[in-house]
Design a protein around this motif. Structure first.
Motif, short mmCIF file in Angstrom:
data_model
loop_
_atom_site.label_atom_id
_atom_site.label_comp_id
_atom_site.label_asym_id
_atom_site.label_seq_id
_atom_site.Cartn_x
_atom_site.Cartn_y
_atom_site.Cartn_z
N GLU A 18 0.79 -1.28 -0.02
CA GLU A 18 -0.05 0.11 -0.07
C GLU A 18 0.96 1.23 -0.12
N ALA A 19 2.06 1.30 0.66
CA ALA A 19 2.95 2.30 0.63
C ALA A 19 3.40 2.68 -0.74
N VAL A 20 3.63 1.42 -1.42
CA VAL A 20 4.27 1.74 -2.88
C VAL A 20 3.19 2.45 -3.72
N LYS A 21 2.08 1.90 -3.32
CA LYS A 21 0.90 2.52 -4.44
C LYS A 21 0.69 3.95 -3.95
N PHE A 22 0.69 4.34 -2.59
CA PHE A 22 0.62 5.61 -2.21
C PHE A 22 1.56 6.51 -2.94
N ASP A 108 -5.13 2.10 -0.21
CA ASP A 108 -6.04 1.78 1.01
C ASP A 108 -5.47 2.18 2.38
N SER A 109 -6.12 2.97 2.85
CA SER A 109 -5.54 3.87 3.97
C SER A 109 -5.69 3.19 5.10
N SER A 110 -6.82 2.03 5.21
CA SER A 110 -7.21 1.49 6.29
C SER A 110 -5.92 0.75 7.02
N HIS A 111 -4.85 0.30 6.36
CA HIS A 111 -3.81 -0.49 6.66
C HIS A 111 -2.70 0.38 7.90
N PHE A 112 -2.84 1.85 7.74
CA PHE A 112 -2.24 2.78 8.40
C PHE A 112 -2.77 3.47 9.57
N SER A 113 -1.95 3.80 10.51
CA SER A 113 -2.15 4.79 11.61
C SER A 113 -2.10 6.15 11.12
N LYS A 114 -2.88 6.95 11.96
CA LYS A 114 -2.90 8.32 11.54
C LYS A 114 -1.42 8.94 11.65
N ARG A 115 -0.62 8.53 12.23
CA ARG A 115 0.88 8.80 11.96
C ARG A 115 1.43 8.61 10.88
N GLU A 116 1.23 7.32 10.74
CA GLU A 116 1.91 6.83 9.55
C GLU A 116 1.32 7.57 8.26
N LEU A 117 0.33 7.71 8.07
CA LEU A 117 -0.58 8.59 6.85
C LEU A 117 0.22 9.90 6.91
N ARG A 118 0.22 10.55 8.12
CA ARG A 118 0.74 11.95 8.25
C ARG A 118 2.19 12.07 7.73
N ILE A 119 2.98 10.87 8.10
CA ILE A 119 4.55 10.91 7.46
C ILE A 119 4.51 10.74 6.18
#
Length: 190
Positions: A18-22, A108-119
């Motif tokens: 998911e990070a690679v997709k992001f 799919d952002s559901s795999h990540f915490s708010k902190r991870e998404l913010r980073i």
């Protein structure tokens, strides 16, 4: 008749995909070098804050910066779990073989915490238009883990420990936080 077993995917692997997709959807010119640097910054920044990486990749001090060698090798023959998620296309340029990374499905952002998404959002904003050379320069800055291992200690091609993301005076607090979190997760799973 036997059927092939589905590939078991762990949570870190899902986060990696998911990070690679992001990053493929939120930056330009995403090739192998830029991807590796973005993942490195994601993992080491998150580790500095929490005592744990996001993807669980292990990075090594190569001449062009930190490289997750397992992913480096895998991109030559991607696992099946990349199918429908990302494409990795090699093509020839004047500089040699290059890799283009493209997302094939929505992030799919559901795999990540708010902190991870913010980073992740911060990194995508900061490096949106950067090319591979600019990304290499960013990882080579003094006092960053790659510089310490490769340049200062001369441990070329060796693993870059995550603990190097944390200043020595903060190491105890960050590692204690990580241990407390691991204990909480273990308790919740019982």
């Amino acid at each position: 008749m036997s059927y092939p077993l589905p590939m078991l995917i762990n949570h870190e692997r899902e986060k990696l995909i998911e990070a690679v997709k992001f990053f493929a959807q939120n930056t330009r010119k995403l090739g192998k070098t830029k991807l590796f640097k973005l993942l490195y910054f994601l993992d080491f920044t998150h580790f500095k804050d929490t005592g744990r990486p996001v993807t669980g990749l292990e990075y090594f001090a190569w001449p062009m910066g930190p490289v997750p060698t397992d992913l480096f090798e895998e991109l030559k023959r991607p696992e099946r779990d990349w199918d429908g998620n990302c494409s990795f296309e090699f093509f020839s340029t004047a500089k040699g073989q290059m890799l283009r990374v493209e997302a094939l499905s929505e992030f799919d952002s559901s795999h990540f915490s708010k902190r991870e998404l913010r980073i992740m959002h911060s990194l995508a904003d900061q490096f949106k238009n950067s090319d591979a050379e600019q990304m290499v320069e960013e990882t080579h800055l003094e006092n960053l883990p790659w510089h310490q291992i490769y340049e200062v200690e001369g441990r070329k091609q060796e693993s870059i420990p995550y603990r190097m993301a944390v200043r020595r005076q903060e190491e105890g607090a960050v590692m204690s936080l990580a241990a407390d979190r691991a204990e909480l997760v273990a308790t919740l799973r019982k």
